[in-house]
Scaffold this motif. Sequence first.
Motif, PDB file in Angstrom:
ATOM      1  N   VAL A   1     -28.382  11.440 -18.968  1.00 20.54           N
ATOM      2  CA  VAL A   1     -29.054  11.241 -17.686  1.00 20.54           C
ATOM      3  C   VAL A   1     -28.086  10.625 -16.684  1.00 20.54           C
ATOM      4  O   VAL A   1     -27.333   9.707 -17.018  1.00 20.54           O
ATOM      5  N   LEU A   2     -28.111  11.135 -15.472  1.00 25.11           N
ATOM      6  CA  LEU A   2     -27.405  10.540 -14.335  1.00 25.11           C
ATOM      7  C   LEU A   2     -28.428  10.230 -13.255  1.00 25.11           C
ATOM      8  O   LEU A   2     -29.240  11.090 -12.895  1.00 25.11           O
TER       9      LEU A   2
ATOM     10  N   GLY B   1     -16.717  16.871 -21.082  1.00 23.71           N
ATOM     11  CA  GLY B   1     -15.826  16.528 -19.984  1.00 23.71           C
ATOM     12  C   GLY B   1     -16.330  15.387 -19.129  1.00 23.71           C
ATOM     13  O   GLY B   1     -15.650  14.961 -18.200  1.00 23.71           O
ATOM     14  N   GLY B   2     -17.524  14.876 -19.442  1.00 28.25           N
ATOM     15  CA  GLY B   2     -18.081  13.772 -18.676  1.00 28.25           C
ATOM     16  C   GLY B   2     -18.831  14.240 -17.444  1.00 28.25           C
ATOM     17  O   GLY B   2     -18.787  15.406 -17.060  1.00 28.25           O
ATOM     18  N   TRP B   3     -19.537  13.313 -16.828  1.00 26.01           N
ATOM     19  CA  TRP B   3     -20.236  13.600 -15.571  1.00 26.01           C
ATOM     20  C   TRP B   3     -19.205  13.732 -14.463  1.00 26.01           C
ATOM     21  O   TRP B   3     -18.356  12.870 -14.295  1.00 26.01           O
ATOM     22  N   GLN B   4     -19.290  14.821 -13.700  1.00 23.04           N
ATOM     23  CA  GLN B   4     -18.362  15.047 -12.594  1.00 23.04           C
ATOM     24  C   GLN B   4     -18.994  14.497 -11.310  1.00 23.04           C
ATOM     25  O   GLN B   4     -20.004  15.010 -10.826  1.00 23.04           O
ATOM     26  N   ILE B   5     -18.410  13.435 -10.776  1.00 23.69           N
ATOM     27  CA  ILE B   5     -19.004  12.728  -9.639  1.00 23.69           C
ATOM     28  C   ILE B   5     -18.044  12.771  -8.457  1.00 23.69           C
ATOM     29  O   ILE B   5     -16.870  12.425  -8.581  1.00 23.69           O
ATOM     30  N   ARG B   6     -18.565  13.190  -7.320  1.00 26.71           N
ATOM     31  CA  ARG B   6     -17.746  13.240  -6.115  1.00 26.71           C
ATOM     32  C   ARG B   6     -17.793  11.886  -5.417  1.00 26.71           C
ATOM     33  O   ARG B   6     -18.856  11.376  -5.084  1.00 26.71           O
ATOM     34  N   VAL B   7     -16.620  11.327  -5.199  1.00 27.81           N
ATOM     35  CA  VAL B   7     -16.479  10.054  -4.498  1.00 27.81           C
ATOM     36  C   VAL B   7     -15.986  10.375  -3.097  1.00 27.81           C
ATOM     37  O   VAL B   7     -14.934  10.981  -2.925  1.00 27.81           O
TER      38      VAL B   7
ATOM     39  N   GLU C   1     -12.763  12.855  -3.567  1.00 28.97           N
ATOM     40  CA  GLU C   1     -12.217  13.393  -4.806  1.00 28.97           C
ATOM     41  C   GLU C   1     -13.323  13.367  -5.842  1.00 28.97           C
ATOM     42  O   GLU C   1     -14.318  12.651  -5.695  1.00 28.97           O
ATOM     43  N   THR C   2     -13.178  14.165  -6.878  1.00 30.36           N
ATOM     44  CA  THR C   2     -14.174  14.241  -7.939  1.00 30.36           C
ATOM     45  C   THR C   2     -13.577  13.663  -9.217  1.00 30.36           C
ATOM     46  O   THR C   2     -12.469  14.025  -9.607  1.00 30.36           O
ATOM     47  N   VAL C   3     -14.313  12.755  -9.849  1.00 31.90           N
ATOM     48  CA  VAL C   3     -13.823  12.085 -11.052  1.00 31.90           C
ATOM     49  C   VAL C   3     -14.837  12.252 -12.176  1.00 31.90           C
ATOM     50  O   VAL C   3     -16.018  12.523 -11.939  1.00 31.90           O
TER      51      VAL C   3
ATOM     52  N   PRO D   1      -8.606  12.634 -10.822  1.00 31.41           N
ATOM     53  CA  PRO D   1      -9.451  13.608 -10.120  1.00 31.41           C
ATOM     54  C   PRO D   1      -9.757  14.804 -10.988  1.00 31.41           C
ATOM     55  O   PRO D   1      -8.935  15.264 -11.777  1.00 31.41           O
ATOM     56  N   ARG D   2     -10.976  15.346 -10.808  1.00 30.48           N
ATOM     57  CA  ARG D   2     -11.403  16.521 -11.548  1.00 30.48           C
ATOM     58  C   ARG D   2     -11.582  17.692 -10.603  1.00 30.48           C
ATOM     59  O   ARG D   2     -11.325  17.607  -9.414  1.00 30.48           O
ATOM     60  N   GLU D   3     -12.152  18.777 -11.149  1.00 29.44           N
ATOM     61  CA  GLU D   3     -12.250  19.994 -10.362  1.00 29.44           C
ATOM     62  C   GLU D   3     -13.581  20.183  -9.655  1.00 29.44           C
ATOM     63  O   GLU D   3     -13.643  20.769  -8.604  1.00 29.44           O
ATOM     64  N   ALA D   4     -14.678  19.678 -10.254  1.00 25.25           N
ATOM     65  CA  ALA D   4     -15.993  19.994  -9.694  1.00 25.25           C
ATOM     66  C   ALA D   4     -16.896  18.796  -9.727  1.00 25.25           C
ATOM     67  O   ALA D   4     -16.711  17.872 -10.487  1.00 25.25           O
ATOM     68  N   ALA D   5     -17.948  18.797  -8.864  1.00 28.81           N
ATOM     69  CA  ALA D   5     -18.879  17.678  -8.752  1.00 28.81           C
ATOM     70  C   ALA D   5     -20.139  17.909  -9.560  1.00 28.81           C
ATOM     71  O   ALA D   5     -20.557  19.045  -9.776  1.00 28.81           O
ATOM     72  N   ALA D   6     -20.769  16.788 -10.006  1.00 26.46           N
ATOM     73  CA  ALA D   6     -22.035  16.913 -10.736  1.00 26.46           C
ATOM     74  C   ALA D   6     -23.190  16.904  -9.768  1.00 26.46           C
ATOM     75  O   ALA D   6     -23.117  16.260  -8.748  1.00 26.46           O
TER      76      ALA D   6
END
Length: 319
Positions: free
Chosen positions: A176-177, A193-199, A216-218, A314-319
């Motif tokens: 859950v997020l 890969g974890g939750w992809q969160i855009r900061v 950036e997305t982490v 940084p990752r590639e996509a947002a959750a």
Amino acid sequence: MTTTGLRTTAAAEWRALGTRVRLVVTDPALLDSCNLLLARHLAEVDAACSRFRTDSELSALAGAAGRPVRVSPLLAEALAVALRAAEATDGAVDPTVGSAMAALGYDRDFTLVREDDRPVSLRLRRAAGWRRVELDRTTGTVTVPDGVRLDLGATAKAWAADRAAAMLARAAGCGVLVSLGGDTAVAGEPPAGGWQIRVQDVTGAVEETPPPGSYETVGLRGGGLATSGTSARRWRRGGYELHHIVDPRTGLPVRTPWRTVSVVAATCADANAAGTAALVEGVGAEQRLTRLGLPARLVAQNGLVVTTPGWPAPREAAA
């Protein structure tokens, strides 16, 4: 619905507590039931902690004239989190700024504050100090000095996100997020890969991509991530441009070298308190966050980005 790695997720968005709510679950079949539980939880938090509702428990404390008031376990927990944040930040995050916020004109839901452009005199009021608030968890009572108004805005949303994510993960048995206006908590088994969160520097909807360089997305696998900033909630009073991050020592909106501060911590409440304190502290905040071992991303007023050790790549996509 989105797919992250090998796990499908489903999301819902709406508004509560005067902010954007985003719920993401790793079992799409459970989204509706989790959303109902989240809505109920946030309604309870609002009834306990809102300083804009005359019928809230928090408002009742303001009218107690310094007498002890028995409060619900929910409000007692929210106050305990606020007082711990005040102690941990040496008073940079102080729940007694309620009177100062009201004096600056932030005395109702922000959409109404922003629309009210009446020319009024700017009144300043320093915070009374968090040590004057007495919380007795044994008796369930709170004593607030006469004339002091509390504001849990610096901690309540992050705490509510923590509480909701943990509750929903236990109830649903999935990942859950919960994000409340940028205060994000996760619980349960994360997607691959974890939750992809855009900061990002300016609050906005997930489907609205900010300008290049401002975000950036982490990836986040547990705990919480919170972003505090001075640009999202701004209004004018008496010819002054104001914002909602107030220095308790002066009663004034902080003048800080940072535009936004994002922090990762064991809980969203801890992350939020550290980020808000960094804005209040200003120069040298990145060194303090490093000493505390908190991964952080600080964006200066000129757009320069500074990160502390441990900030997620940084990752590639947002959750």
